[in-house]
Design a protein around this motif. Structure first.
Motif, short mmCIF file in Angstrom:
data_model
loop_
_atom_site.label_atom_id
_atom_site.label_comp_id
_atom_site.label_asym_id
_atom_site.label_seq_id
_atom_site.Cartn_x
_atom_site.Cartn_y
_atom_site.Cartn_z
N ILE A 59 0.83 -1.20 0.00
CA ILE A 59 0.00 0.00 0.00
C ILE A 59 0.86 1.25 0.00
CG2 ILE A 59 -1.56 1.35 1.46
CD1 ILE A 59 -2.92 -1.29 2.21
N ALA A 60 1.93 1.21 0.76
CA ALA A 60 2.84 2.36 0.77
C ALA A 60 3.41 2.61 -0.62
CB ALA A 60 3.97 2.13 1.78
N ILE A 61 3.76 1.53 -1.30
CA ILE A 61 4.26 1.66 -2.67
C ILE A 61 3.16 2.21 -3.57
CG2 ILE A 61 5.13 0.38 -4.64
CD1 ILE A 61 6.40 -1.60 -2.70
N ALA A 62 1.96 1.72 -3.39
CA ALA A 62 0.83 2.19 -4.21
C ALA A 62 0.61 3.68 -4.00
CB ALA A 62 -0.43 1.40 -3.86
N ILE A 63 0.76 4.13 -2.78
CA ILE A 63 0.58 5.56 -2.51
C ILE A 63 1.62 6.37 -3.28
CG2 ILE A 63 0.81 7.32 -0.73
CD1 ILE A 63 -0.50 5.40 1.22
N GLU A 64 2.82 5.87 -3.28
CA GLU A 64 3.89 6.54 -4.03
C GLU A 64 3.51 6.68 -5.51
OE1 GLU A 64 6.73 7.90 -3.23
OE2 GLU A 64 7.33 8.24 -5.33
N ILE A 65 3.02 5.61 -6.08
CA ILE A 65 2.64 5.63 -7.49
C ILE A 65 1.42 6.51 -7.71
CG2 ILE A 65 1.79 4.21 -9.37
CD1 ILE A 65 3.50 1.98 -8.30
N GLN A 66 0.51 6.44 -6.78
CA GLN A 66 -0.68 7.29 -6.85
C GLN A 66 -0.29 8.75 -7.01
OE1 GLN A 66 -4.22 7.18 -7.35
NE2 GLN A 66 -4.43 5.92 -5.52
N HIS A 67 0.72 9.16 -6.30
CA HIS A 67 1.18 10.54 -6.39
C HIS A 67 1.64 10.88 -7.80
CE1 HIS A 67 1.92 10.72 -1.78
NE2 HIS A 67 0.79 11.29 -2.09
N ARG A 68 2.46 10.00 -8.35
CA ARG A 68 2.96 10.27 -9.70
C ARG A 68 1.80 10.33 -10.70
NH1 ARG A 68 7.97 6.00 -10.19
NH2 ARG A 68 8.79 6.29 -8.09
N PHE A 69 0.88 9.41 -10.52
CA PHE A 69 -0.27 9.34 -11.43
C PHE A 69 -1.06 10.64 -11.38
CE2 PHE A 69 -4.77 7.80 -11.98
CZ PHE A 69 -4.69 7.72 -13.35
N ASN A 70 -1.33 11.07 -10.18
CA ASN A 70 -2.12 12.28 -10.01
C ASN A 70 -1.41 13.50 -10.59
OD1 ASN A 70 -4.52 11.53 -8.59
ND2 ASN A 70 -4.37 13.56 -7.65
N GLN A 71 -0.11 13.51 -10.42
CA GLN A 71 0.67 14.62 -10.97
C GLN A 71 0.52 14.66 -12.48
OE1 GLN A 71 4.69 14.43 -9.63
NE2 GLN A 71 5.41 16.00 -11.09
N SER A 72 0.55 13.48 -13.09
CA SER A 72 0.41 13.40 -14.53
C SER A 72 -0.96 13.91 -14.98
CB SER A 72 0.66 11.96 -14.98
OG SER A 72 -0.20 11.61 -16.02
#
Lengths: 202, 202
Positions: A59-72
């Motif tokens: 989940i922590a990893i997913a949160i990290e990716i979520q951030h990048r996704f949202n930025q995009s």
DNA sequence: ATTATTATGTTTACAGTGTCAACATAATAA
DNA sequence: TTATTATGTTGACACTGTAAACATAATAAT
């Protein structure tokens, strides 16, 4: 400060980083806590000092990716100030692009059962500074308001707009990224054509 | 014929049936070969006489579900003979309905990484009497031909049609079935509205 | 009919997994 | 200086998929 022979300085961050790398390389299925620990040169139970379970690390990893996704997604919106429809189209394009380029992230964010755990146990994802899909929903609501004034053919029901717009790009992203839809040409070109050719949102 | 005390008569079929049930009850993640064996009152390695691996059994189960799914699509087509657009809309509705009613099947058919193995090692799925999405693609090609003659606004590019139609229903099915899209009303009504209100396929 | 072969079970073993308990030491607070 | 907490370790447990060695029922070959 710390004795770097014994203590590991910043194991938590390294677990996330190396974990993400492992996920990219070996895929979601073969991901294992013990492997991540080994890559970090640490005993197999060390991660439990920072994450209460394997899912917790994922989940922590997913949160990290979520951030990048949202930025995009945010970048897509910024491309077209004052043009809601173009914002949504461009977001859709970025959406698909993001997951075509990172197929493993799709699994992580949407296809594993952890997402709902994220929503339950990690509300930060929905509440904090970087709420996923907030950008998207905001645009949808703006469009809904616009459609209420201008009497175009498009609907003004935000639920209808959200499900159809999100559904379309979500589905295309998954089909392409998981290679269920096969096509000889350039996938992203086809997606762009679908989103901008006129039948979508007008 | 067989001594039912020792031999199990039809273990293979029972593994698939009980396996499917277990999958429904406990979900994809917790599915285990040994559990299925236990449910069938058989030693934990007995399944290996009928399936060469755990994935192999899962694939067999997936094929079973694939059949039901395809049947549901075919019924949708049969509702509207000689009306391609309605066929596609009704297929889309059935598509979403099927996975809303059986969320676990979605995982099995599309979200696990086994689907590509099905395509590689189990070409029967794509070649034999019950080809998945053949019904769908046929309708798409018919629509493409129709759009080439009638100069409506819709595209005549079959790839564009296939990706957008399939993408939309696929995405909606996943979003709803995995509860990523939350909505107070009746999901299926909303889907029907989206598919039949006019903006989708004219 | 006897024998060999195959189909389909069993038990045992092994490596890999997530997780817990007990322990040890570094960093920090009292 | 001492007690507490943070962060690591080793060892154990139950569970997993899977392979090997073995046993017997069903069937084919002689």
């Amino acid at each position: 400060m710390t004795n770097e022979n014994y203590h590991h300085e910043n194991l938590k961050a390294e677990l996330i980083t190396k974990g993400l790398k492992l996920l990219d390389e070996e895929g979601y299925e073969k991901f294992s806590l013990r492997k991540v620990a080994k890559v970090c040169n640490v005993s197999h139970t060390a991660p439990y000092r920072h994450f209460k379970s394997k899912d917790d690390l994922i989940i922590a990893i997913a949160i990290e990716i979520q951030h990048r996704f949202n930025q995009s997604l945010q970048e897509a919106v910024d491309k077209y100030p004052n043009d809601t429809k173009s914002q949504i189209k461009e977001m859709g394009y970025s959406y698909v692009k993001f997951f075509i380029e990172n197929p493993e992230y799709l699994r992580l964010l949407f296809l594993s059962d952890l997402v709902k755990n994220i929503k339950n146990d990690y509300c930060e994802l929905l509440e904090d500074g970087d709420p996923p899909f907030r950008t998207f929903y905001n645009a949808i609501e703006r469009l809904s308001a616009e459609n209420q004034n201008n009497a175009t053919g498009s609907s003004a029901d935000p639920n209808e707009l959200a499900l159809s717009c999100w559904g379309l790009v979500h589905g295309m992203a998954i089909l392409i990224s998981k290679k269920d839809f096969s096509y000889d040409g350039d996938y992203l070109e086809l997606v762009r054509k679908i989103l901008w050719s006129g039948t979508f949102l007008n």
